[in-house]
Design an enzyme around this catalytic site. Structure first.
Site, short mmCIF file in Angstrom:
data_model
loop_
_atom_site.label_atom_id
_atom_site.label_comp_id
_atom_site.label_asym_id
_atom_site.label_seq_id
_atom_site.Cartn_x
_atom_site.Cartn_y
_atom_site.Cartn_z
CB SER A 75 -19.40 -17.63 -0.23
OG SER A 75 -20.37 -17.24 -1.18
N1 SAH Z 1 -19.89 -17.70 -5.88
C1 SAH Z 1 -19.30 -16.39 -5.74
C2 SAH Z 1 -20.03 -15.51 -4.77
C3 SAH Z 1 -21.25 -15.04 -5.37
S1 SAH Z 1 -22.02 -13.62 -4.67
C4 SAH Z 1 -17.84 -16.48 -5.38
O1 SAH Z 1 -17.35 -17.57 -5.08
O2 SAH Z 1 -17.18 -15.45 -5.45
C5 SAH Z 1 -23.51 -13.78 -5.63
C6 SAH Z 1 -23.37 -13.50 -7.09
O3 SAH Z 1 -24.62 -13.77 -7.68
C7 SAH Z 1 -23.04 -12.04 -7.41
O4 SAH Z 1 -21.92 -11.98 -8.24
C8 SAH Z 1 -24.29 -11.56 -8.12
O5 SAH Z 1 -24.03 -10.59 -9.14
C9 SAH Z 1 -24.83 -12.84 -8.71
N2 SAH Z 1 -26.25 -12.83 -9.06
C10 SAH Z 1 -27.29 -12.28 -8.39
N3 SAH Z 1 -28.46 -12.51 -9.04
C11 SAH Z 1 -28.15 -13.24 -10.14
C12 SAH Z 1 -28.90 -13.78 -11.21
N4 SAH Z 1 -30.24 -13.67 -11.29
N5 SAH Z 1 -28.25 -14.45 -12.19
C13 SAH Z 1 -26.90 -14.62 -12.13
N6 SAH Z 1 -26.13 -14.11 -11.15
C14 SAH Z 1 -26.74 -13.44 -10.15
#
Ligand code: SAH
Length: 230
Positions: A75
């Site tokens: 993000s």
């Molecule tokens: N917080 C992260 C950015 C996350 S991007 C950082 O600082 O890098 C969103 C993430 O959510 C992705 O890695 C994706 O695989 C995960 N995601 C999507 N759906 C999800 C779910 N149902 N449970 C857990 N993770 C999920």
């Protein structure tokens, strides 16, 4: 000419300036023209270049989201800082993060609360994030889980704070249940490709919920176990 990594501190300071500017610009939406000193201090400490692919390291301190593999993104720093600020942490809380991704947001949280449970559905990302935080000495109070985070993490509930870093079509009911009375949740709500809203949900001590939509945002979708956006 200085190698780009020669002035990491300057780059991080520059990133903090862009976060401060954007916080001021978005204040009419967020109600927070200035983010807390503690959050800004931690944003200035975490080495974001360690969380992005080597080929993108020169952009690590730009105030933008970056691709990190597996179709996912890290993000934008302002959004990480804002979401963290909106949790109003005082250091004693237990926090659930849904969407570990690179572990950057996890690292920020790890310095501002007592315990973090972070849930990621892609095992490879979770493992890489765990290794990164271990290398950086930030994993002591962090528990990594590979699971569908739209179900929360009932084994360790309730949580004083819940931070979701993928967009849900609506706030998943298990997350509302797992939020402690007096707790705060920050979550992007809306469909991928459409305008999503960053929302803040407060659970009052009597269990009553208050939800505020604060700012238009763009997140990757929260994928529930069935494979569809949840
Ligand atoms: N917080 C992260 C950015 C996350 S991007 C950082 O600082 O890098 C969103 C993430 O959510 C992705 O890695 C994706 O695989 C995960 N995601 C999507 N759906 C999800 C779910 N149902 N449970 C857990 N993770 C999920």
């Amino acid at each position: 000419m200085k190698a780009w990594w020669g002035n990491l501190n300057e780059r991080r300071q520059w990133m903090l300036e862009t976060i401060r500017d954007e916080a001021r610009l978005c204040a009419s939406y967020t109600g927070r023209p200035v983010l807390s000193d503690k959050v800004m201090q931690v944003m200035g400490e975490i080495p974001r270049h360690r969380f992005v692919p080597a080929s993108l390291r020169c952009s690590a301190y730009d105030n933008c989201a970056l691709p990190v593999g597996c179709g996912q993104t890290i993000s934008q720093p302002f959004i990480v800082a804002l979401m963290t600020d909106l949790l109003d942490l005082n250091g004693t809380e237990r926090v659930l993060e849904v969407g570990t991704g690179t572990g950057y947001q996890t690292a920020v949280l790890s310095k501002l609360c007592a315990e973090v449970h972070t849930v990621e559905r892609i095992a490879e990302l979770s493992l890489q994030a765990r290794e990164r935080l271990e290398e950086l000495g930030l994993s002591d109070h962090v528990h990594f889980h590979v699971a569908d985070g739209s179900r929360g993490w009932p084994q360790a509930a309730p949580f004083d704070g819940i931070l979701v870093t993928a967009a849900a079509k609506e706030v998943p009911a298990p997350l509302l249940e797992q939020l402690a009375p007096g707790g705060r949740m920050v979550i992007p709500v809306g469909q991928a490709g459409r305008t999503q809203q960053l929302c803040r949900v407060c659970k009052h001590t009597d269990g009553k919920l208050d939800m505020q939509a604060l700012l238009p945002v763009a997140f990757v979708p929260l994928i529930s176990e069935g494979g569809s956006g949840s």
